[in-house]
Write an enzyme that holds these catalytic residues in place. Structure first.
Site, PDB file in Angstrom:
ATOM      1  CG  HIS A 124      -1.859  -1.011   1.449  1.00 38.86           C
ATOM      2  ND1 HIS A 124      -1.558  -2.216   2.037  1.00 38.86           N
ATOM      3  CD2 HIS A 124      -3.182  -1.054   1.147  1.00 38.86           C
ATOM      4  CE1 HIS A 124      -2.647  -2.960   2.091  1.00 38.86           C
ATOM      5  NE2 HIS A 124      -3.650  -2.283   1.561  1.00 38.86           N
ATOM      6  CD  GLU A 291      -7.412 -11.791   1.888  1.00 41.29           C
ATOM      7  OE1 GLU A 291      -7.703 -11.940   3.092  1.00 41.29           O
ATOM      8  OE2 GLU A 291      -6.888 -10.750   1.443  1.00 41.29           O
ATOM      9  CG  HIS A 294     -11.238 -11.138   1.805  1.00 43.46           C
ATOM     10  ND1 HIS A 294     -10.778 -10.097   1.026  1.00 43.46           N
ATOM     11  CD2 HIS A 294     -10.654 -10.984   3.012  1.00 43.46           C
ATOM     12  CE1 HIS A 294      -9.952  -9.354   1.738  1.00 43.46           C
ATOM     13  NE2 HIS A 294      -9.850  -9.874   2.948  1.00 43.46           N
ATOM     14  CG  ASP A 319      -4.215 -10.759  -1.832  1.00 46.56           C
ATOM     15  OD1 ASP A 319      -3.383 -10.664  -2.744  1.00 46.56           O
ATOM     16  OD2 ASP A 319      -4.617  -9.788  -1.177  1.00 46.56           O
ATOM     17  CG  ASP A 330      -9.495 -10.909   6.835  1.00 51.11           C
ATOM     18  OD1 ASP A 330      -8.846 -11.935   6.635  1.00 51.11           O
ATOM     19  OD2 ASP A 330      -9.446  -9.921   6.082  1.00 51.11           O
ATOM     20  CG  ASP A 332      -5.336 -11.235   6.634  1.00 49.81           C
ATOM     21  OD1 ASP A 332      -5.892 -11.620   5.598  1.00 49.81           O
ATOM     22  OD2 ASP A 332      -5.495 -10.096   7.104  1.00 49.81           O
ATOM     23  CG  ASP A 362      -3.403  -9.842   2.295  1.00 48.44           C
ATOM     24  OD1 ASP A 362      -2.835  -9.369   3.288  1.00 48.44           O
ATOM     25  OD2 ASP A 362      -4.496  -9.433   1.876  1.00 48.44           O
TER      26      ASP A 362
END
Length: 459
Positions: A124, A291, A294, A319, A330, A332, A362
């Site tokens: 980012h 992802e 998600h 991802d 979430d 990750d 990710d």
């Protein structure tokens, strides 16, 4: 996708400054990670499955998988959560938002990429450079860091898989970015993406991702849904126009997520995004970055959105992480499930590869995994998992057993009335006549357990 957690005080400025030298080593004692075919179970700093030069179905494993490290979790993550303070204290990071600290993080990252043997990374805009007091100062900070990044990319050969703008962390975006009811905030988001797209072009990014972390709502009582969707579509059209204007050749990607941080997000899942793109005439210019974590938050199977996006020719990148469905949020986590990986890689092989996208980790180490070696072990384990998944998927496809079973299941559409239906030549009247003449259809088993048993054979 989620961004970095707020930093807190780490070992301190004096301890971190020793890493300011250009030849500083950030991961002493950890060499370039090798592939070791006869590695034992306790050898976790070696690859056991990921041999980048091994050829599978005409391509090397490295070419199929196109692994990428994300900067935000791996180099900005602190281990903080809603119930606890930071636990991940990196020796080079003094916890400040200074430019010197930002440069240390970037240099540490490229040493990590090199020792891991990975060829791509993602970030980012606000991960790599701190915001200033105004847009001009913020852009200046970003330019200074990008200059260092260019040097490191050239030196190491590591490429930028994709860049993205953080349009969700700053308080100005509390009510959304492109869907914000305040046009001034919309303008701020546009200015931020404009700059980030320029950076992406300068760094030869292969893609650019949009994740609508706050593009949604908590209550319909104060929300004009159609206006917000129209504004978001207009935002994407502006981004597309600017992409063409500056000559950026990367693919524009949208990443679906059903919730978090908003109660409902407009990019809920793959089919929601596909419908949005088709409704606004954007489906020829955007693809999806899926992802799987998600996807499971949306109540689907792990591979669901990967399959659906690919079926419509819109799977652009992945991802590659996972979550804990029993927790419901979430997390990750690094993907360590061979069956999940094989499902994903079967899709990737079937569509001829994922390039110019890739498999971006990710993922974040658990807040309890505090050693520097844990940063490597987590990525190594995930890379081995997908390498094994690729080999399993290739064997499934080469043997053709499952494909033959699926073909047989839909064989009634290859001739007779089924062929007319498939070609669009049948009518309700004709089909009614067919049923009148042939009566009730035979019961045909879906054979789910049979398919599951066949897949388990390859595991």
């Amino acid at each position: 996708m989620s961004s970095f957690a707020p930093t807190s005080a780490n070992p301190g400025t004096s301890a971190a400054t020793k890493y300011d030298a250009d030849d500083a080593e950030f991961f002493p004692g950890i060499p370039k990670i090798p592939f070791k075919v006869d590695a034992g179970p306790s050898e976790t700093l070696v690859f056991k499955q990921y041999n980048p030069t091994e050829v599978i179905m005409g391509r090397t494993i490295e070419e199929w998988l196109r692994f990428s490290v994300c900067f935000w979790h791996t180099f900005r993550g602190t281990g903080a959560d809603p119930f606890g303070f930071p636990t991940l204290k990196r020796p080079w990071d003094d916890g400040s938002n200074s430019m010197a600290n930002a440069k240390r993080r970037v240099r540490a990252a490229f040493e990590f990429f090199t020792k891991l043997g990975i060829k791509h990374w993602t970030f980012h805009d606000r991960d790599i450079a701190p915001e200033g007091n105004n847009l001009a100062e913020t852009n200046k900070n970003l330019d200074e860091i990008v200059e260092l990044v260019q040097q490191l990319q050239t030196k190491t050969g590591v490429k930028l898989l994709w860049a993205t703008s953080n349009l969700f962390a700053h308080p100005r975006y509390m009510n959304g970015a492109s869907t914000n009811p305040d046009a001034h905030v919309f303008a701020c988001a546009a200015a931020q993406v404009k700059k980030c797209m320029e950076v992406a072009k300068k760094l030869n990014a292969e893609n650019f991702v949009f994740w609508g972390g706050r593009e949604g709502f908590h209550s319909l009582l104060n929300t004009d849904v159609r206006s917000e969707l129209d504004h978001m579509a207009m935002f994407f059209k502006m981004a597309l126009a600017y992409k063409k204007k500056i000559g950026f050749t990367g693919t524009l990607l949208i990443e679906p997520k059903p919730k978090e941080p908003t109660k409902h997000q407009y990019d809920y899942d793959a089919m929601t995004v596909i419908g949005f793109l088709k409704n606004y005439g954007l489906d020829k210019d955007f693809k999806l970055n899926i992802e799987p974590n998600h996807t499971t938050l949306a109540g689907h199977a792990y591979e669901h959105d990967v399959v659906l996006a690919s079926a419509f020719g819109l799977l652009g990148s992945i991802d590659s992480n996972t979550g804990s469905p029993d927790l419901g949020w979430d997390t990750d986590q690094f993907p360590m499930d061979h069956k999940h990986a094989s499902h994903v890689m079967k899709v990737v092989i079937s569509q001829g590869g994922i390039e110019p996208g890739g498999l971006n980790f990710d993922c974040k180490v658990r807040r309890e995994s505090t050693d520097l070696r844990d940063m490597f072990i987590s990525h190594i384990g995930a890379m081995d998992t997908f390498a094994k998944g690729l080999k399993i998927a290739a064997k499934v496809i080469e043997d053709g057993v499952m494909a033959k079973c699926i073909k047989e299941r839909y064989s009634s559409y290859k001739n007779g009335i089924g062929a007319k239906i498939a070609k669009g030549d049948a009518s309700f009247e004709e089909l009614e006549k067919y049923v009148m003449e042939h009566g009730e259809p035979e019961m045909r088993s879906g054979q789910q357990e049979n398919f599951e048993s066949i897949l388990n054979f390859y595991m």
